[in-house]
Design an enzyme around this catalytic site. Sequence first.
Site, PDB file in Angstrom:
ATOM      1  CB  SER A 113      50.532  15.027  15.658  1.00 47.58           C
ATOM      2  OG  SER A 113      51.285  13.941  15.205  1.00 47.58           O
ATOM      3  CB  THR A 176      46.202  14.615  12.945  1.00 48.78           C
ATOM      4  OG1 THR A 176      47.605  14.538  13.171  1.00 48.78           O
ATOM      5  CG2 THR A 176      45.949  15.021  11.501  1.00 48.78           C
ATOM      6  CD  GLU A 240      34.708  -3.658  19.434  1.00 53.00           C
ATOM      7  OE1 GLU A 240      35.212  -4.346  18.519  1.00 53.00           O
ATOM      8  OE2 GLU A 240      34.750  -2.410  19.437  1.00 53.00           O
ATOM      9  CD  GLU A 333      45.797  11.209  11.991  1.00 51.21           C
ATOM     10  OE1 GLU A 333      46.877  11.469  12.553  1.00 51.21           O
ATOM     11  OE2 GLU A 333      44.729  11.045  12.619  1.00 51.21           O
ATOM     12  CG  HIS A 380      55.560  14.202  12.818  1.00 49.54           C
ATOM     13  ND1 HIS A 380      55.962  12.901  12.987  1.00 49.54           N
ATOM     14  CD2 HIS A 380      54.385  14.321  13.483  1.00 49.54           C
ATOM     15  CE1 HIS A 380      55.072  12.250  13.717  1.00 49.54           C
ATOM     16  NE2 HIS A 380      54.100  13.099  14.034  1.00 49.54           N
TER      17      HIS A 380
END
Length: 500
Positions: A113, A176, A240, A333, A380
């Site tokens: 990526s 990305t 969290e 994305e 990809h």
Amino acid sequence: MMLKALALSLAATLVGGTSSFAQTAPVDDGSSYYRAAQADLTHRLSVKQNVKKARNVIMFVGDGMGTSTTTAARILAGQMRGVDGESYVLTMDGLPYTGLVKTYAHDSQVADSAPTATALLAGVKTRNGVIGLDHRATPSLCKDAADKNVVSLIELAEAQGRATGIVTTTRITHATPAAGYAHTPERDWEDDSELTDEAKASGCVDIARQLVEWNFGDGMEVVLGGGRRNFMPNTSADPEYATVKGKRKDGRDLIKAWQKRYKRGSYVWDAKGFAALDPKGQGPVLGLFEPDHMQYELDRAKTGSGEPSLAEMTRFAISRVQSHPNGFVLLVEGGRIDHAHHAGQAGRALADTVAFDDAVRAALSMVDPEETLIIVTADHSHGLTISGYPARNNPILDIVKDGDGKVMPAGDGKPYTTLTYATGPGAKPDGARDDISEVHTDDPDYRQQALIPARSAAHAGEDVAVRAVGPFAHLLQGTIEQNLIFHVILHASQITAKNP
């Protein structure tokens, strides 16, 4: 049926309504195909090329979303709605222009990526593992990287006065999204604990720090994703998950650094905080919803303090930037499609693809395609295959059956699923296959069988699709090089490529 468990899990991700082109039932007479094709032809003849300036640009990247993934997700989405999956039309399918994209890297037939995102966002092909640098860079070597930088679409747009943002379901420092703002010879240098001694000595900066110290325009308006731990010192507990701590060894709290830098900004880390944000408000927004990647769509409501869907984040991002006087550029994305494929879990990959398509639909409902260029593509492909001769309407995650519901065994006498992988954890070292006659292959945790054993299923190198609508979308047809997409965007939006 065997799709029931996944149906229940996926139901929340499917927004009501279907594409206007979707079949409501399988075609039932000989002339239906003919009439449908004639209607499609009429529609295609009515599409006119748009050569206006693109005020806005939204690039959607489905990480690992090869053509087999979109085909299987299309079938799943239709079957989940109780209609014919094979003829169903995803939102992205309905975009008027489509092409095929060659995804090879400068040094590899099959890319990761990092170089593919750099091709999409900076217009050049580079080497596997490298982000925001040209092909002269040496992977994982810092000392000669400084003069190899290539300027990204996000950087150019921000420097030239447009609003910008990045939305992802991965860590915001993952390959990305990082290609929008970072420059590094090693994609894994997401926080300072990952830097090598050579990188530190040569002055390389980790990706999380590059985001906080990013110096283009007035900074991105919206940054939403996962990856809190890369911004937190290793002495701090996650808000969290009490047993999870940050990763940074330099003692810096980059979340506080971001808040100090952007005094009018808002930082959120859970669903409650996200819901409290004003979509029309002012000031930048940083949302980091998990210490690592965000949850898969099928798991999103089951863990932690909750987090928004990709479609919800997309709607919010558009709302925050769409009134900007100079227009906007967004990167969205669907990153966990890729991760589910790596795990050999096609059910999760397809569910995340459907969620990704929901985000595309959300965007189309909010913008005017006359002035907004929307591009949907993948970085990809993955080694997912759709094979055998299953009957029409056979559940896409089921074993292969004929029209009478009879199992069609393989040559070893055992059943097999329609979806399999070329490589991955679903294979056995000795090449033997399990008998899956009584296995719930629609279970999200099920790993589809693979041919070649591997800890992680490998990427695939075939062309991926690009779909587009809006100004100059017609340029994205035929078989193209991946880095052409960046140059089409610059041409359509009239963003200049000169380094700011």
